[in-house]
Design an enzyme around this catalytic site. Sequence first.
Site, PDB file in Angstrom:
ATOM      1  N   ASP A 178       0.817  -1.339   0.049  1.00  0.00           N
ATOM      2  CA  ASP A 178       0.025  -0.146  -0.011  1.00  0.00           C
ATOM      3  C   ASP A 178       0.573   1.259  -0.108  1.00  0.00           C
ATOM      4  OD1 ASP A 178       1.205  -0.156   2.307  1.00  0.00           O
ATOM      5  OD2 ASP A 178      -0.658  -0.137   3.541  1.00  0.00           O
ATOM      6  N   GLU A 208      -0.377  -9.046  -1.233  1.00  0.00           N
ATOM      7  CA  GLU A 208      -1.135  -8.383   0.058  1.00  0.00           C
ATOM      8  C   GLU A 208      -2.213  -7.477  -0.123  1.00  0.00           C
ATOM      9  OE1 GLU A 208       0.593  -5.208   3.190  1.00  0.00           O
ATOM     10  OE2 GLU A 208       1.607  -7.143   3.832  1.00  0.00           O
ATOM     11  N   GLU A 237      -2.166   5.063   2.690  1.00  0.00           N
ATOM     12  CA  GLU A 237      -2.036   3.625   2.443  1.00  0.00           C
ATOM     13  C   GLU A 237      -3.396   3.167   2.256  1.00  0.00           C
ATOM     14  OE1 GLU A 237      -0.518   4.818   5.043  1.00  0.00           O
ATOM     15  OE2 GLU A 237       1.603   4.800   4.674  1.00  0.00           O
ATOM     16  N   HIS A 284       6.029   5.560  13.180  1.00  0.00           N
ATOM     17  CA  HIS A 284       6.518   6.335  11.814  1.00  0.00           C
ATOM     18  C   HIS A 284       5.409   6.654  10.986  1.00  0.00           C
ATOM     19  CE1 HIS A 284       5.451   2.321   9.888  1.00  0.00           C
ATOM     20  NE2 HIS A 284       5.451   2.936   8.877  1.00  0.00           N
ATOM     21  N   ARG A 339       2.445   8.362   8.986  1.00  0.00           N
ATOM     22  CA  ARG A 339       2.080   9.936   8.609  1.00  0.00           C
ATOM     23  C   ARG A 339       0.979  10.153   9.337  1.00  0.00           C
ATOM     24  NH1 ARG A 339       5.267   9.311   3.798  1.00  0.00           N
ATOM     25  NH2 ARG A 339       5.822  11.063   2.945  1.00  0.00           N
ATOM     26  N   HIS A 379      12.978   4.985  12.917  1.00  0.00           N
ATOM     27  CA  HIS A 379      12.867   5.325  11.588  1.00  0.00           C
ATOM     28  C   HIS A 379      13.577   6.484  11.050  1.00  0.00           C
ATOM     29  CE1 HIS A 379      10.732   6.000   7.598  1.00  0.00           C
ATOM     30  NE2 HIS A 379      10.215   4.628   7.906  1.00  0.00           N
TER      31      HIS A 379
HETATM   32  C1  UD1 Z   1       6.768   4.693   3.699  1.00  0.00           C
HETATM   33  C2  UD1 Z   1       5.304   4.287   3.374  1.00  0.00           C
HETATM   34  C3  UD1 Z   1       4.616   3.658   4.287  1.00  0.00           C
HETATM   35  C4  UD1 Z   1       5.397   2.500   5.189  1.00  0.00           C
HETATM   36  C5  UD1 Z   1       6.739   3.066   5.412  1.00  0.00           C
HETATM   37  C6  UD1 Z   1       7.534   1.894   6.129  1.00  0.00           C
HETATM   38  C7  UD1 Z   1       4.328   5.920   1.600  1.00  0.00           C
HETATM   39  C8  UD1 Z   1       3.376   6.866   1.338  1.00  0.00           C
HETATM   40  N1  UD1 Z   1       4.641   5.559   2.761  1.00  0.00           N
HETATM   41  O1  UD1 Z   1       6.622   5.835   4.616  1.00  0.00           O
HETATM   42  O2  UD1 Z   1       3.296   3.097   3.933  1.00  0.00           O
HETATM   43  O3  UD1 Z   1       4.635   2.004   6.323  1.00  0.00           O
HETATM   44  O4  UD1 Z   1       7.266   3.557   4.273  1.00  0.00           O
HETATM   45  O5  UD1 Z   1       8.495   2.256   6.554  1.00  0.00           O
HETATM   46  O6  UD1 Z   1       4.469   5.099   0.855  1.00  0.00           O
HETATM   47  N2  UD1 Z   1      14.422   8.047   4.822  1.00  0.00           N
HETATM   48  C9  UD1 Z   1      15.657   8.038   4.888  1.00  0.00           C
HETATM   49  N3  UD1 Z   1      16.322   6.914   4.680  1.00  0.00           N
HETATM   50  C10 UD1 Z   1      15.505   5.727   4.386  1.00  0.00           C
HETATM   51  C11 UD1 Z   1      14.171   5.724   4.550  1.00  0.00           C
HETATM   52  C12 UD1 Z   1      13.550   6.990   4.741  1.00  0.00           C
HETATM   53  O7  UD1 Z   1      16.446   9.104   4.901  1.00  0.00           O
HETATM   54  O8  UD1 Z   1      16.109   4.666   4.130  1.00  0.00           O
HETATM   55  C13 UD1 Z   1      13.818   9.440   5.093  1.00  0.00           C
HETATM   56  C14 UD1 Z   1      13.885  10.432   4.128  1.00  0.00           C
HETATM   57  O9  UD1 Z   1      13.971  11.785   4.636  1.00  0.00           O
HETATM   58  C15 UD1 Z   1      12.309  10.250   3.652  1.00  0.00           C
HETATM   59  C16 UD1 Z   1      11.732  10.196   4.869  1.00  0.00           C
HETATM   60  O10 UD1 Z   1      12.451   9.203   5.510  1.00  0.00           O
HETATM   61  O11 UD1 Z   1      12.087  11.434   2.784  1.00  0.00           O
HETATM   62  C17 UD1 Z   1      10.142   9.451   4.427  1.00  0.00           C
HETATM   63  O12 UD1 Z   1      10.252   8.265   3.819  1.00  0.00           O
HETATM   64  P1  UD1 Z   1       8.847   7.884   3.002  1.00  0.00           P
HETATM   65  O13 UD1 Z   1       9.076   6.705   2.110  1.00  0.00           O
HETATM   66  O14 UD1 Z   1       8.312   9.190   2.179  1.00  0.00           O
HETATM   67  O15 UD1 Z   1       7.928   7.739   4.297  1.00  0.00           O
HETATM   68  P2  UD1 Z   1       7.696   6.758   5.175  1.00  0.00           P
HETATM   69  O16 UD1 Z   1       7.319   7.459   6.437  1.00  0.00           O
HETATM   70  O17 UD1 Z   1       9.026   6.059   5.535  1.00  0.00           O
HETATM   71  N1  UDP Z   2      11.971  -3.746  10.765  1.00  0.00           N
HETATM   72  C1  UDP Z   2      13.361  -3.737  10.691  1.00  0.00           C
HETATM   73  N2  UDP Z   2      14.118  -2.906  11.159  1.00  0.00           N
HETATM   74  C2  UDP Z   2      13.619  -2.172  12.095  1.00  0.00           C
HETATM   75  C3  UDP Z   2      12.272  -2.068  12.208  1.00  0.00           C
HETATM   76  C4  UDP Z   2      11.316  -2.743  11.351  1.00  0.00           C
HETATM   77  O1  UDP Z   2      13.777  -4.809   9.906  1.00  0.00           O
HETATM   78  O2  UDP Z   2      14.443  -1.191  12.657  1.00  0.00           O
HETATM   79  C5  UDP Z   2      10.993  -4.434   9.832  1.00  0.00           C
HETATM   80  C6  UDP Z   2      10.090  -5.290  10.639  1.00  0.00           C
HETATM   81  O3  UDP Z   2      10.460  -6.381  11.212  1.00  0.00           O
HETATM   82  C7  UDP Z   2       8.917  -5.442   9.555  1.00  0.00           C
HETATM   83  C8  UDP Z   2       9.077  -4.349   8.982  1.00  0.00           C
HETATM   84  O4  UDP Z   2      10.238  -3.723   8.955  1.00  0.00           O
HETATM   85  O5  UDP Z   2       9.300  -6.615   9.087  1.00  0.00           O
HETATM   86  C9  UDP Z   2       8.074  -3.313   8.851  1.00  0.00           C
HETATM   87  O6  UDP Z   2       8.410  -2.293   8.362  1.00  0.00           O
HETATM   88  P1  UDP Z   2       7.728  -0.697   8.965  1.00  0.00           P
HETATM   89  O7  UDP Z   2       7.311  -0.573   9.973  1.00  0.00           O
HETATM   90  O8  UDP Z   2       9.009   0.373   8.227  1.00  0.00           O
HETATM   91  O9  UDP Z   2       6.268  -0.436   7.855  1.00  0.00           O
HETATM   92  P2  UDP Z   2       4.803  -0.862   7.789  1.00  0.00           P
HETATM   93  O10 UDP Z   2       5.001  -2.211   8.103  1.00  0.00           O
HETATM   94  O11 UDP Z   2       4.453  -0.239   8.781  1.00  0.00           O
HETATM   95  O12 UDP Z   2       4.406  -0.463   6.409  1.00  0.00           O
END
Ligand code: UD1
Ligand code: UDP
Length: 382
Positions: free
Chosen positions: A98, A120, A134, A210, A212, A243
């Site tokens: 999602d 999924e 999502e 984490h 939004r 995160h």
């Molecule tokens: C995204 C997904 C969310 C999912 C989550 C899992 C969308 C809109 N959101 O949210 O559904 O639950 O991932 O974790 O698709 N960043 C880094 N390094 C990384 C990852 C993230 O620096 O490896 C920082 C960056 O500044 C980035 C910000 O995190 O802009 C947000 O990342 P983003 O993918 O936009 O949103 P998530 O909250 O991670």
């Molecule tokens: N996870 C990980 N390292 C972390 C936190 C989470 O490997 O420090 C794994 C967790 O076990 C799960 C997945 O990341 O498999 C979940 O991701 P996240 O919570 O970022 O996203 P969501 O599932 O909410 O979309």
Amino acid sequence: MEKKRIMSVFGTRPEAIKMAPLVKELAAREELESICCVTAQHREMLDSVLEVFGIRPDWDLDIMTPRQTLSTITSKCLTGMDEAIERLKPDMILVHGDTSTTFAGALSAFYHQVPVGHVEAGLRTYDKYSPYPEEMNRKLVTSIADLYFCPTELNRENLRREAVTDGVFVTGNTVIDALKTTVREDYVFATEALNRLPYDSKKLLLVTCHRRENYGQPMEDIMSALAHIARSYGDVELVYPVHLSPAVQECAKKHLSGIANVHLIPPLAADEMHNLMARSYLVLTDSGGLQEEAPALGKPVLVLRRETERPEAISAGTVKLAGVKYDDIVSMAEELISDPAAYAAMAHAVNPYGDGQACRRIADAILWHFGMGGRPEDFRPR
Ligand code: UD1
Ligand code: UDP
């Protein structure tokens, strides 16, 4: 016989963890060619998963920027996917879950008239702003997809109510397949400090947060509730891999740094995280994936959200919706920390989300779609 080329598209940590075992299962089928396009919506957190599972992408859009917006993620994915699809010429594209990558990947496949398999599929809250964005991403992908791989019967029922009945399979969630490869009793952590945590003498609370829709006041309340819990209980050790989102980092540090029994640590590699969860006492999270993994490991979960698209473990009694209000989170956590009977009632392993065979069923369903094999049996929890 010409192999069918199946392109898996993913970009964030959870998609990668849940697609990794499927990418491998597809590669093991002689009728299929498994290729992989990453958007890198997440950079470091994606690369960590690719390393753990030994996956080398065939294409990398490398789109991530700090504090990226939903529009920039979607538009960069769409633009980048054009070239990937034109060059790699897949017979089918698989997207997962999602995220913005999921939606843009499916939309791009549609623009190129490539069939889409949604891994999924069928999870719903019916609230378009929770989870945000999502819930809407998942619904939009439902309109585009040709094959639907539902983790549970309830997910299939959700699709049926939307008159989606063709090409629907109940496979279990691939996250359980992934867990079976990572969790081991004799696991030794690569992060040395995790080997030294007092697993036997203290209660380890594993936290992630984490989403939004939790940004702002809900996240402030969640973090200050966690700080209160840690300060109130000396026999608790709170471990929180934070995160990399700057919004989350700032909020976590503001409320939780400087508390002796709170460990704010960088995101963990998937195998480290899964094994830490297996040794924890209680999980507090707004994550989707943790809500699926912890029940399989027999760990109670308090969900830090107003609602969940994963109600199966709530019905099974191992997950409770704590919400995002300070008082509710504190009182529900306190009950599980101080009342052994309340804890025991939640701490039992259930597997409503899968049996570790989801990837086999999905690969079989893809072969069925191409007229190359029989229809797989449905996943049924025992
Ligand atoms: C995204 C997904 C969310 C999912 C989550 C899992 C969308 C809109 N959101 O949210 O559904 O639950 O991932 O974790 O698709 N960043 C880094 N390094 C990384 C990852 C993230 O620096 O490896 C920082 C960056 O500044 C980035 C910000 O995190 O802009 C947000 O990342 P983003 O993918 O936009 O949103 P998530 O909250 O991670
Ligand atoms: N996870 C990980 N390292 C972390 C936190 C989470 O490997 O420090 C794994 C967790 O076990 C799960 C997945 O990341 O498999 C979940 O991701 P996240 O919570 O970022 O996203 P969501 O599932 O909410 O979309």
